[in-house]
Write an enzyme that holds these catalytic residues in place. Structure first.
Site: not given
Ligand code: AMP
Ligand code: GLC
Length: 457
Positions: A203, A297, A300, A344-345, A431, A441-442
């Site tokens: 892209d 996360n 990052e 978040h993790t 899950v 993540g988004d």
């Protein structure tokens, strides 16, 4: 831990009741087409044998970080499988692009943070969104769900918002080839320690954070229609391009749009993604203070600590050390002045805010339901799927962390009062066999910022 069950149920009700209050959310800049392929051992082994197994394995040891030939393509895929880690490399060869196209995909999906969030917020949550779509081809437009999802269209001085399917244009399909593998996936002697994906990015538009003319010339008119903006897609920037322009030119343009948002009182969230270039990462960190909120996360946050902290702290964050992670979030807040940091993790989320309230924690809980639903279904289509995730068990492995926070920081019901700040902590829903991992993540970050923000209106 009955406590969390009740908190989860209330959070779902509180957030979904508040969502209709949001007038509009702007999502920019990266929207693309994701071609998902679920890897198969035999097929992959045959393909690797054909290009030369030995050479491919050599390259796995020295990952080139970009794709100029088939050896590099398979080295990327194998690197991800070996480490169970996500990676995204650019495809710089037309021959490889042709090969990827022929290899094909099992499923086409909406891709890019902005595109994924547009379908989630607009299509599933039914909150009006305006989204930036670099190339709105028939394939791209066809991936947008029904619902209040809009792209701006200007003619003369007039302006209208239309659904992307009503604004199809000629252009290039921006395809990201996503190779998903489950935990335990085997290829030759390699076994994946956890599920994940490798992305071959073919892209040329999002790679430069292409901005459509409407967004460059009429940004204020677009911004006036929303009360929250989520910005993403800067992670792919290179330091320098062949035409002499640099990442600075793009960041300057983003900064000026951010000034417009701030002047209009629009809240802004920056969605971090792994940013390979240290210079670009530094440029982004310098801008963070102009955003209201940031989402990231563990990988990052560690990469940010390499710049604002030190490598020991970065290492501790990467290893999942809870208190080091909290230190890192505090440090990032000190350094940038940002009001909200959402971490978040796998297994838990935290939000550090300069303000207080249970709505912050509730939004994290709601986000965990959305993430579990996304993991289960791959694609979210209806809000009841998020509600159904209430039945996924809460991650028990996070309970010792809850106890540590209760003991060391007097946490109550997932909230720590830190005089001038608040820390919210939630154990998430995991899950067991997710359908796919891309876009979770988004889903987490956008559900949390929207869920929190809606309750302040
Ligand atoms: P990112 O690292 O930004 O791509 O986001 C991935 C996030 O998805 C992780 O931090 C987890 O919180 C979440 N996640 C991954 N796998 C699962 C799963 N099987 N069930 C629920 N959440 C998951
Ligand atoms: C990156 C990828 C895109 C994918 C997204 C998911 O932006 O380029 O293909 O859909 O991440 O988070």
């Amino acid at each position: 831990m009955r406590l969390w069950k009740g908190l989860y149920m209330n959070a779902y009700e509180n957030v979904t009741n508040a969502m209709p209050r949001v007038r509009g959310v702007l999502l920019a800049y990266n929207t693309n087409v994701d071609g998902l392929k679920y890897l198969e051992t035999n097929d992959l082994e045959e393909r690797i044998e054909r290009v030369g197994r030995e050479r491919v394995f050599e390259l796995v040891e020295k990952p080139p970080g970009r794709i100029r030939n088939l050896e590099e393509l398979f080295a990327g895929i194998l690197w991800s499988i070996t480490h169970g880690k996500a990676a995204e490399w650019f495809v710089e060869s037309d021959e490889v692009r042709e090969y990827l196209m022929e290899w094909g995909w099992d499923e086409l999906r909406m891709g890019g943070q902005a595109g994924i969030m547009a379908n989630l917020l607009g299509g599933v949550y039914r909150v009006p969104v305006v989204v930036h779509v670099p190339q709105n081809t028939e394939t791209q437009a066809g991936l947008f769900m029904d619902g209040p999802i809009y792209v701006p269209r200007f003619y003369d001085s007039a302006f209208e918002l239309v659904h992307p399917r009503e604004a199809v244009e000629d252009g290039e399909d921006l395809i990201h080839y996503i190779y998903e593998f489950p935990r335990g996936f085997r290829v030759f002697e390699v076994e994946a320690p956890r599920e994940n994906r490798f992305i071959a990015n073919a892209d040329d538009y999002n790679a430069r954070v292409y901005m459509r003319r409407e967004f460059r010339e009429h940004f204020k008119k677009i911004a006036e229609r929303v009360d929250l903006a989520i910005i993403s897609g800067l992670h792919v920037l290179k330091e320098r391009y062949s035409d002499g322009s640099t990442y600075r030119d793009v960041l300057d343009r983003v900064a000026s749009q951010l000034r417009v948002l701030n002047r209009l009182g629009v809240k802004s969230h920056f969605e971090f993604a792994y940013t390979a270039s240290e210079a670009v990462r530094e440029g982004i960190i310098e801008m963070l203070g102009n955003f209201t909120s940031v989402g990231l996360n563990e990988v990052e946050l560690a990469s940010v600590m390499e710049i604002v902290g030190d490598s020991t702290l970065a290492e501790e964050v990467l290893n999942g050390d809870l208190f080091a992670t909290i230190d890192a979030m505090n440090l990032l807040m000190d350094e940038t002045g940002i009001e909200r940091i959402h971490f978040h993790t796998y297994g838990h989320y935290m939000a550090l805010t300069r303000y207080r309230g249970e709505h912050v924690r509730d939004a994290l809980l709601f986000a965990a339901l959305a993430a579990a639903a996304k993991a289960m279904h791959g694609n979210l289509e209806r809000l009841p799927q998020v509600r159904d995730a209430l039945s996924v068990p809460t991650n028990e492995r996070a309970f010792p962390l809850v106890e540590a926070l209760e003991r060391e920081m007097d946490m109550e019901n997932g909230i720590v009062d830190m005089t001038d700040r608040q820390l919210a902590f939630v154990p998430t829903k995991i899950v067991a066999s997710p359908k796919s991992t891309v876009g979770i993540g988004d889903t987490i970050s956008s559900s949390a910022i929207l869920g929190e923000f809606a309750r302040t209106l």
